[in-house]
Write a protein that holds these residues in place. Structure first.
Motif, PDB file in Angstrom:
ATOM      1  N   LEU A 261      -2.414  45.245  92.778  1.00 15.88           N
ATOM      2  CA  LEU A 261      -3.469  45.687  93.690  1.00 15.88           C
ATOM      3  C   LEU A 261      -2.933  45.814  95.112  1.00 15.88           C
ATOM      4  CD1 LEU A 261      -6.443  46.354  94.292  1.00 15.88           C
ATOM      5  CD2 LEU A 261      -6.837  43.896  94.542  1.00 15.88           C
ATOM      6  N   ASN A 262      -2.149  44.842  95.540  1.00 18.54           N
ATOM      7  CA  ASN A 262      -1.566  44.903  96.885  1.00 18.54           C
ATOM      8  C   ASN A 262      -0.644  46.105  97.038  1.00 18.54           C
ATOM      9  OD1 ASN A 262      -2.915  42.668  97.846  1.00 18.54           O
ATOM     10  ND2 ASN A 262      -1.273  41.255  97.325  1.00 18.54           N
ATOM     11  N   ARG A 263       0.174  46.379  96.017  1.00 21.72           N
ATOM     12  CA  ARG A 263       1.065  47.543  96.082  1.00 21.72           C
ATOM     13  C   ARG A 263       0.259  48.835  96.150  1.00 21.72           C
ATOM     14  NH1 ARG A 263       4.350  44.183  92.827  1.00 21.72           N
ATOM     15  NH2 ARG A 263       3.364  44.866  90.913  1.00 21.72           N
ATOM     16  N   LEU A 264      -0.824  48.902  95.379  1.00 20.65           N
ATOM     17  CA  LEU A 264      -1.663  50.100  95.400  1.00 20.65           C
ATOM     18  C   LEU A 264      -2.342  50.284  96.754  1.00 20.65           C
ATOM     19  CD1 LEU A 264      -3.246  49.930  91.843  1.00 20.65           C
ATOM     20  CD2 LEU A 264      -1.568  51.587  92.668  1.00 20.65           C
ATOM     21  N   LYS A 265      -2.741  49.185  97.378  1.00 19.63           N
ATOM     22  CA  LYS A 265      -3.349  49.279  98.707  1.00 19.63           C
ATOM     23  C   LYS A 265      -2.349  49.822  99.722  1.00 19.63           C
ATOM     24  CE  LYS A 265      -6.829  45.635  98.260  1.00 19.63           C
ATOM     25  NZ  LYS A 265      -7.228  44.290  98.699  1.00 19.63           N
ATOM     26  N   VAL A 266      -1.112  49.356  99.642  1.00 20.67           N
ATOM     27  CA  VAL A 266      -0.071  49.840 100.558  1.00 20.67           C
ATOM     28  C   VAL A 266       0.172  51.324 100.320  1.00 20.67           C
ATOM     29  CG1 VAL A 266       2.395  49.682 101.097  1.00 20.67           C
ATOM     30  CG2 VAL A 266       1.034  47.598 100.846  1.00 20.67           C
ATOM     31  N   GLU A 267       0.243  51.717  99.056  1.00 16.55           N
ATOM     32  CA  GLU A 267       0.451  53.125  98.735  1.00 16.55           C
ATOM     33  C   GLU A 267      -0.724  53.970  99.227  1.00 16.55           C
ATOM     34  OE1 GLU A 267       1.405  55.919  94.856  1.00 16.55           O
ATOM     35  OE2 GLU A 267       1.633  53.756  94.701  1.00 16.55           O
ATOM     36  N   GLU A 268      -1.943  53.457  99.077  1.00 16.27           N
ATOM     37  CA  GLU A 268      -3.123  54.174  99.558  1.00 16.27           C
ATOM     38  C   GLU A 268      -3.055  54.376 101.070  1.00 16.27           C
ATOM     39  OE1 GLU A 268      -8.001  53.796  99.523  1.00 16.27           O
ATOM     40  OE2 GLU A 268      -6.782  51.997  99.272  1.00 16.27           O
ATOM     41  N   LEU A 269      -2.663  53.337 101.803  1.00 13.44           N
ATOM     42  CA  LEU A 269      -2.551  53.460 103.257  1.00 13.44           C
ATOM     43  C   LEU A 269      -1.490  54.490 103.646  1.00 13.44           C
ATOM     44  CD1 LEU A 269      -2.853  49.720 104.337  1.00 13.44           C
ATOM     45  CD2 LEU A 269      -4.542  51.537 104.660  1.00 13.44           C
ATOM     46  N   ALA A 270      -0.389  54.513 102.914  1.00 18.06           N
ATOM     47  CA  ALA A 270       0.662  55.492 103.203  1.00 18.06           C
ATOM     48  C   ALA A 270       0.149  56.911 102.963  1.00 18.06           C
ATOM     49  CB  ALA A 270       1.889  55.214 102.340  1.00 18.06           C
ATOM     50  N   LEU A 271      -0.578  57.104 101.872  1.00 21.85           N
ATOM     51  CA  LEU A 271      -1.127  58.427 101.581  1.00 21.85           C
ATOM     52  C   LEU A 271      -2.172  58.837 102.616  1.00 21.85           C
ATOM     53  CD1 LEU A 271      -1.441  58.185  97.703  1.00 21.85           C
ATOM     54  CD2 LEU A 271       0.179  59.582  99.000  1.00 21.85           C
TER      55      LEU A 271
END
Length: 98
Positions: free
Chosen positions: A26-36
């Motif tokens: 979940l944390n990795r997905l949140k970081v990826e979402e912020l990057a996108l």
């Protein structure tokens, strides 16, 4: 009774490991979402200023994002035992005890 308690403890450990793995994902997905979101907002800002062309992401950048996504995937290994196997093992344990 004791074996049931041991089974529950093993199940608890498995669930705690699963919870930790899901939390990490979940944390990795949140970081990826912020990057996108950052990439999207920078493109929108580029569109708002017609005098400056929007910077196109380079091929290396796209590959890097793809690699990050593949690196961050976490494989979860979950195993289940059938009810029949559990009964057979319990019977074997009872035979050994007697």
């Amino acid at each position: 009774m004791l074996s049931r308690l041991q089974e529950l403890r093993k199940e608890e450990e498995t669930l705690l490991r699963l919870k930790a793995a899901l939390h990490d994902q979940l944390n990795r997905l949140k970081v990826e979402e912020l990057a996108l979101q950052s990439m999207i907002s920078s493109r929108r800002e580029g569109e708002m200023l017609p005098s400056q062309p929007a910077p196109e992401p380079s091929h290396d950048m796209l590959v890097h994002v793809d690699n990050e996504a593949s690196i961050n995937q976490t494989a979860l290994e979950l195993s289940t035992r059938s009810h029949v196997q559990e009964e057979e093992e319990e019977e074997e344990e009872e035979e050994e005890d007697s």
